[in-house]
Design a protein around this motif. Sequence first.
Motif, short mmCIF file in Angstrom:
data_model
loop_
_atom_site.label_atom_id
_atom_site.label_comp_id
_atom_site.label_asym_id
_atom_site.label_seq_id
_atom_site.Cartn_x
_atom_site.Cartn_y
_atom_site.Cartn_z
N UNK A 239 5.38 16.01 -11.60
CA UNK A 239 6.06 15.15 -10.63
C UNK A 239 5.16 14.01 -10.15
N UNK A 240 4.03 13.79 -10.86
CA UNK A 240 3.06 12.79 -10.40
C UNK A 240 2.87 11.67 -11.41
N UNK A 241 2.35 10.54 -10.91
CA UNK A 241 1.95 9.44 -11.80
C UNK A 241 0.48 9.64 -12.17
N UNK A 242 -0.09 8.65 -12.88
CA UNK A 242 -1.46 8.80 -13.37
C UNK A 242 -2.48 8.87 -12.24
N UNK A 243 -2.12 8.39 -11.05
CA UNK A 243 -3.03 8.45 -9.92
C UNK A 243 -2.88 9.73 -9.11
N UNK A 244 -1.97 10.62 -9.54
CA UNK A 244 -1.77 11.87 -8.83
C UNK A 244 -0.80 11.80 -7.68
N UNK A 245 -0.05 10.69 -7.56
CA UNK A 245 0.94 10.54 -6.50
C UNK A 245 2.25 11.24 -6.87
N UNK A 246 2.85 11.92 -5.92
CA UNK A 246 4.16 12.51 -6.15
C UNK A 246 5.23 11.43 -6.07
N UNK A 247 5.88 11.13 -7.18
CA UNK A 247 6.87 10.06 -7.23
C UNK A 247 8.31 10.58 -7.18
N UNK A 248 8.47 11.88 -6.98
CA UNK A 248 9.81 12.48 -6.92
C UNK A 248 10.04 13.03 -5.51
N UNK A 249 10.87 12.34 -4.76
CA UNK A 249 11.11 12.70 -3.36
C UNK A 249 11.67 14.11 -3.21
#
Length: 673
Positions: A239-249
Amino acid sequence: MRLYLCEKPSQGKDIARVLGANQRGTGCYNGAGVTVTWCIGHLVEAASPEAYGEHLKRWSLNQLPIIPDTWRIVVKANTALQYKVVKQLLAQATELVIATDADREGEMIARELLELCRYKGAIQRLWLSALNDASIRKALATLRPANETVLLYHSALARSRADWLIGMNLSRLFTLLGRQAGHDGVLSVGRVQTPTLRLVVDRDRDIAQFISVPYWVIDVELSLQGQPFRAQWTPPTEATDEAGHCTQQVVAQSALHRIQTTQEAKVICVDTETFREAPPLPFDLSTLQVVCSRRFGLDVQDTLDIAQSLYETHKATTYPRSDSEYLPESMFAEVSMVMNSLLATDPSLQPLISAADWTQRSRAWNDSKVSAHHGIIPTLEPFRLEALSENERAVYELIRGHYLAQFFPHHEFDRTNALLACGHESLRATGKQIIVSGWHRVLGNAPDVSDEESGKRSHVLPAVVPDTCCSVQQAEMTALKTLPPKSFTQGELIKAMKGVAKLVIDPRLKQKLKDTTGIGTEATRANIINSLLKRGYQVKKGRSVRASETAFTLIDAVPAAIADPGTTAIWEQALDMIETGEMTLDEFITKQAHWITQLVEHYRTSTLPIRIPDGPTCPLCGATMRQRSGKNGLFWSCSRYPECKGTLPVEAKTRSSSSSRKPRRSNPRGTER
């Protein structure tokens, strides 16, 4: 008569005082068998193209390339009187001591004069790193043979001639091609200025094309035996992008619900590591400019002017245009003199100086890392602290602090990472506990004096051990967005110029550039940025610098090699090779002339892909306005000039349409709450 040739009148006055040459003459000081005179910067300069033929006054593609067979220098009109003084004194001198600045440019200032005036006498070199009396006396007692520094002159001459070849030929070439495409202004091309401008253009395009992406974080407040601490949710990788952010609410919302309903987190593992930070090194000029830009909002030229004033006027610090952060090992013997000078200048330092270990030899003293100059440090003699302006004092205290830090222990701290499980969700808590403050006692916790930890407050975790259970006090989800890269400040642009290897893709070139100086030198970078501002290629937006519309036009028009930061860094490497005798001046100029000739022939019949900026309406007659270049840079001029003389200032515009890059969807380094 022994003649001392200085770079500036202030230097001449200081050296004359120590020599006892107290009788003021016209453009000089006289003493018993000794005369001290000075230049005013460069008294001579490279001749313009028309000096090689009247036909070159008119710009024409047919005249290019312009490659002088015999290079000419001419006397600068605004310093012609001082040139006459120096020429007369050189004719009378039986021996000469070059006392200009101890760098490549200082060597050129003196040697070009000697060649033009055909001086044939004996020459020695005074090598000064500070202008206080003790340093001058020490340097006078250890004059160098002139042949030890002559290669500095060859290197400076190579730089000057390469700049001339590129500037005169390519500026004419692309300006003329630009006119054929409908661009009225001058397209100025420079060996260093164009790659520097490319850095700003690329950054502005990255900002314009950036597409922000939403992401979600969860902060959790935990408690262990009544001691509160904070942890952050670790989202699953799917559920994350390459920076480790959760992009799925929906994933974040589900995790928040589980954390809130579980109400307990169990410690899975704990890892504690001890770190020791060495004191930051003394400043070189670039680092000083970067820090002063960040902390005080000073333009890079302002920082250079202040550092020059501390060196020349107040005799408070050593030579400012240094490219080294290290100190000669022999200077360790002067520690007590520097410390006593600092205390005499500022008695309030007594507690710090008493706590310092004067016998501690830090990594700063390293002969193998010292080039022609050493790091910028306080001088051996006291001065009037109250004579400094507010900005001068701020810069001086930075320089002083970095010197004092060498005599304090390493900064030591423990960093603890704890991994916790809250139901099926993972949490991570990080703590930091300072063990030894060390040199932070001198410099504090400012983020620019150490690594990323320096600016963080000490946050101590409770005594967490595996299998410990913590209660969940509160959990909160926050919606954030990725942010675009930040515009360059002048300080950050200096940093990018110096660290250009980071921006080069070719791995072989990157490795080759890691130990070089990057774009420009310590002495020229501030001037390059100022030139771009004056020519209208860059504009100030608060503390930032942005590219103008013409800047995008120029970067799109010139050959990629001219605008490539890696190319100019390789040139700087070649200049260093001339300085060390690995390449000759003639070899370098021959290669440059051949390359310029090839470029001219390749582009002579080209059509430039220039987009003409949409001009505003003339406020006087309503006609469309065009961009033109004047002595103060770019401006809008009425297309009906000279019938109508309406003008407007140029406003910077950021263009993204002329870039073929794909939009960037996120920027891991540009994420903030």
